[in-house]
Design a protein around this motif. Structure first.
Motif, PDB file in Angstrom:
ATOM      1  N   CYS A  84       0.819  -1.215   0.000  1.00 62.45           N
ATOM      2  CA  CYS A  84       0.000   0.000   0.000  1.00 62.45           C
ATOM      3  C   CYS A  84       0.854   1.267   0.000  1.00 62.45           C
ATOM      4  CB  CYS A  84      -0.961   0.019   1.185  1.00 62.45           C
ATOM      5  SG  CYS A  84      -1.979  -1.464   1.328  1.00 62.45           S
ATOM      6  N   ASN A  85       1.833   1.319  -0.899  1.00 65.31           N
ATOM      7  CA  ASN A  85       2.723   2.478  -0.967  1.00 65.31           C
ATOM      8  C   ASN A  85       1.924   3.770  -1.148  1.00 65.31           C
ATOM      9  OD1 ASN A  85       4.729   0.619  -0.820  1.00 65.31           O
ATOM     10  ND2 ASN A  85       5.422   0.821  -2.927  1.00 65.31           N
ATOM     11  N   GLY A  86       2.258   4.777  -0.368  1.00 66.97           N
ATOM     12  CA  GLY A  86       1.616   6.079  -0.499  1.00 66.97           C
ATOM     13  C   GLY A  86       0.327   6.238   0.269  1.00 66.97           C
ATOM     14  N   SER A  87      -0.115   5.187   0.963  1.00 69.89           N
ATOM     15  CA  SER A  87      -1.373   5.282   1.711  1.00 69.89           C
ATOM     16  C   SER A  87      -1.194   6.108   2.979  1.00 69.89           C
ATOM     17  CB  SER A  87      -1.876   3.892   2.093  1.00 69.89           C
ATOM     18  OG  SER A  87      -2.276   3.174   0.965  1.00 69.89           O
ATOM     19  N   THR A  88      -2.204   6.869   3.306  1.00 72.31           N
ATOM     20  CA  THR A  88      -2.253   7.512   4.617  1.00 72.31           C
ATOM     21  C   THR A  88      -2.932   6.560   5.585  1.00 72.31           C
ATOM     22  OG1 THR A  88      -4.354   8.562   4.064  1.00 72.31           O
ATOM     23  CG2 THR A  88      -2.352   9.824   3.638  1.00 72.31           C
ATOM     24  N   VAL A  89      -2.722   6.783   6.866  1.00 68.96           N
ATOM     25  CA  VAL A  89      -3.307   5.921   7.898  1.00 68.96           C
ATOM     26  C   VAL A  89      -4.038   6.798   8.892  1.00 68.96           C
ATOM     27  CG1 VAL A  89      -2.828   4.293   9.764  1.00 68.96           C
ATOM     28  CG2 VAL A  89      -1.527   4.156   7.631  1.00 68.96           C
ATOM     29  N   THR A  90      -5.249   6.399   9.218  1.00 67.46           N
ATOM     30  CA  THR A  90      -6.021   7.129  10.219  1.00 67.46           C
ATOM     31  C   THR A  90      -6.676   6.112  11.141  1.00 67.46           C
ATOM     32  OG1 THR A  90      -7.705   8.821  10.572  1.00 67.46           O
ATOM     33  CG2 THR A  90      -8.100   7.273   8.796  1.00 67.46           C
ATOM     34  N   LEU A  91      -7.594   6.576  11.983  1.00 64.61           N
ATOM     35  CA  LEU A  91      -8.185   5.690  12.975  1.00 64.61           C
ATOM     36  C   LEU A  91      -9.655   5.457  12.706  1.00 64.61           C
ATOM     37  CD1 LEU A  91      -8.771   7.625  16.330  1.00 64.61           C
ATOM     38  CD2 LEU A  91      -8.504   8.714  14.124  1.00 64.61           C
ATOM     39  N   SER A  92     -10.135   4.297  13.151  1.00 68.65           N
ATOM     40  CA  SER A  92     -11.541   3.947  12.954  1.00 68.65           C
ATOM     41  C   SER A  92     -12.417   4.502  14.068  1.00 68.65           C
ATOM     42  CB  SER A  92     -11.695   2.420  12.917  1.00 68.65           C
ATOM     43  OG  SER A  92     -11.376   1.852  14.182  1.00 68.65           O
ATOM     44  N   GLY A  93     -11.824   4.811  15.219  1.00 70.97           N
ATOM     45  CA  GLY A  93     -12.610   5.282  16.360  1.00 70.97           C
ATOM     46  C   GLY A  93     -13.140   4.159  17.220  1.00 70.97           C
ATOM     47  N   GLU A  94     -12.762   2.913  16.912  1.00 71.30           N
ATOM     48  CA  GLU A  94     -13.239   1.765  17.686  1.00 71.30           C
ATOM     49  C   GLU A  94     -12.336   1.521  18.885  1.00 71.30           C
ATOM     50  OE1 GLU A  94     -15.315  -1.441  15.020  1.00 71.30           O
ATOM     51  OE2 GLU A  94     -13.424  -0.910  14.090  1.00 71.30           O
ATOM     52  N   ASP A  95     -12.944   1.010  19.954  1.00 73.77           N
ATOM     53  CA  ASP A  95     -12.202   0.678  21.167  1.00 73.77           C
ATOM     54  C   ASP A  95     -11.704  -0.763  21.092  1.00 73.77           C
ATOM     55  OD1 ASP A  95     -12.618   3.204  22.301  1.00 73.77           O
ATOM     56  OD2 ASP A  95     -14.603   2.617  23.027  1.00 73.77           O
ATOM     57  N   GLY A  96     -11.096  -1.219  22.175  1.00 75.75           N
ATOM     58  CA  GLY A  96     -10.597  -2.589  22.239  1.00 75.75           C
ATOM     59  C   GLY A  96      -9.088  -2.654  22.144  1.00 75.75           C
ATOM     60  N   ALA A  97      -8.566  -3.898  22.168  1.00 73.98           N
ATOM     61  CA  ALA A  97      -7.124  -4.108  22.054  1.00 73.98           C
ATOM     62  C   ALA A  97      -6.638  -3.627  20.696  1.00 73.98           C
ATOM     63  CB  ALA A  97      -6.814  -5.591  22.237  1.00 73.98           C
ATOM     64  N   PRO A  98      -5.346  -3.268  20.576  1.00 72.06           N
ATOM     65  CA  PRO A  98      -4.823  -2.788  19.296  1.00 72.06           C
ATOM     66  C   PRO A  98      -5.141  -3.743  18.151  1.00 72.06           C
ATOM     67  CG  PRO A  98      -3.196  -2.459  21.018  1.00 72.06           C
ATOM     68  CD  PRO A  98      -4.309  -3.251  21.640  1.00 72.06           C
ATOM     69  N   ALA A  99      -5.709  -3.196  17.074  1.00 68.20           N
ATOM     70  CA  ALA A  99      -6.112  -4.003  15.925  1.00 68.20           C
ATOM     71  C   ALA A  99      -6.249  -3.087  14.721  1.00 68.20           C
ATOM     72  CB  ALA A  99      -7.433  -4.729  16.204  1.00 68.20           C
ATOM     73  N   ALA A 100      -6.449  -3.707  13.564  1.00 69.73           N
ATOM     74  CA  ALA A 100      -6.617  -2.949  12.326  1.00 69.73           C
ATOM     75  C   ALA A 100      -7.726  -3.564  11.499  1.00 69.73           C
ATOM     76  CB  ALA A 100      -5.317  -2.934  11.522  1.00 69.73           C
ATOM     77  N   SER A 101      -8.225  -2.792  10.544  1.00 73.42           N
ATOM     78  CA  SER A 101      -9.148  -3.304   9.542  1.00 73.42           C
ATOM     79  C   SER A 101      -8.573  -2.930   8.184  1.00 73.42           C
ATOM     80  CB  SER A 101     -10.549  -2.720   9.731  1.00 73.42           C
ATOM     81  OG  SER A 101     -10.506  -1.305   9.747  1.00 73.42           O
ATOM     82  N   SER A 102      -8.966  -3.658   7.140  1.00 71.17           N
ATOM     83  CA  SER A 102      -8.338  -3.458   5.835  1.00 71.17           C
ATOM     84  C   SER A 102      -9.283  -3.853   4.717  1.00 71.17           C
ATOM     85  CB  SER A 102      -7.051  -4.298   5.738  1.00 71.17           C
ATOM     86  OG  SER A 102      -6.479  -4.208   4.449  1.00 71.17           O
ATOM     87  N   ASN A 103      -9.082  -3.217   3.553  1.00 69.95           N
ATOM     88  CA  ASN A 103      -9.851  -3.597   2.375  1.00 69.95           C
ATOM     89  C   ASN A 103      -9.032  -4.487   1.437  1.00 69.95           C
ATOM     90  OD1 ASN A 103      -8.017  -1.777   1.336  1.00 69.95           O
ATOM     91  ND2 ASN A 103      -9.523  -0.508   0.277  1.00 69.95           N
ATOM     92  N   GLN A 104      -7.803  -4.832   1.846  1.00 70.56           N
ATOM     93  CA  GLN A 104      -6.933  -5.629   0.989  1.00 70.56           C
ATOM     94  C   GLN A 104      -6.474  -6.935   1.613  1.00 70.56           C
ATOM     95  OE1 GLN A 104      -3.852  -3.627  -1.164  1.00 70.56           O
ATOM     96  NE2 GLN A 104      -4.832  -1.620  -1.023  1.00 70.56           N
TER      97      GLN A 104
END
Length: 222
Positions: free
Chosen positions: A145-165
């Motif tokens: 994902c070269n060039g992608s910016t990263v922001t937050l979902s606003g969800e709580d819980g333990a550190p995690a991520a979501s993705s479309n890829q």
């Protein structure tokens, strides 16, 4: 003599009214300026919140387009997240409800090429090379994902991520190149961007007061 005093008094009253009007107009102008909300173009904070809002709206749209048994619960959760983002927008002096999608640009869909009726159809030569194979999935540790910016979902819980890829269970390492802080998280759900961090993961790599990482290194590590 009394006529001169009356004229002088009227002049003083006129000057006083004029001064009050000017002062009042200035105060109104200052109030109007101070109450003007900032847009995403004016502030990095507002841009990050607008991006987070857009990501959540994109996720909800995707769930509504292809619902499953858990879609209703996911949508309700993201709607609560959107409400919280709007509260943060108001507290930060941003335009409440302003939304922006992820900075990645979706490549255009190739359109079929039509031949002119006057040109004869070409047949493939027996010795024509085979079509190129589809690109292989990124190897572990490879930058994605070269060039992608990263922001937050606003969800709580333990550190995690979501993705479309990347599917759930994939491990990503996200590094903020502006402060060299990194976090390694597992993908737990689908979103509208390559890597969308929840609150706990974003706190590990963020710069104070910012809701957007412009210079991010995203790696697939598992």
């Amino acid at each position: 003599m009394s006529r001169r005093r009356t004229v002088g008094t009227k002049k003083k009253l006129a000057l006083l009214v004029s001064a009050v009007a000017v002062a009042g107009g200035g105060a109104f102008a200052m109030a109007a300026t101070s109450n003007a909300a900032q847009t995403a173009a004016d502030s990095t904070v507002c841009q990050g919140l607008a991006t987070a809002l857009g990501n959540n709206q994109s996720f909800i749209a995707g769930q509504k387009a292809s619902p499953d048994a858990q879609s209703a619960a996911r949508i309700a959760n993201r709607e609560a997240v959107i409400a919280q983002i709007k509260v943060q927008q108001e507290a930060s002096g941003c335009v409440v409800g302003e939304s922006a999608q992820d900075s990645q640009v979706t490549p255009p869909v190739a359109q079929p090429v039509t031949q002119s009726p006057s040109s004869p159809a070409r047949t493939a030569s027996p010795s024509a090379p085979a079509a190129p194979a589809a690109p292989a999935a990124p190897a572990n540790g490879q930058q994605v994902c070269n060039g992608s910016t990263v922001t937050l979902s606003g969800e709580d819980g333990a550190p995690a991520a979501s993705s479309n890829q990347f599917p759930a269970g994939t491990t990503l390492r996200v590094t903020n190149l502006d402060n060299n802080k990194s976090t390694t998280v597992k993908v737990t759900s689908v979103s509208g961007s390559c890597a969308l961090l929840n609150n706990a993961a974003f706190e590990q790599v963020r710069e104070p007061g910012k809701f957007l990482i412009r210079r991010a290194l995203i790696e697939k590590v598992g």
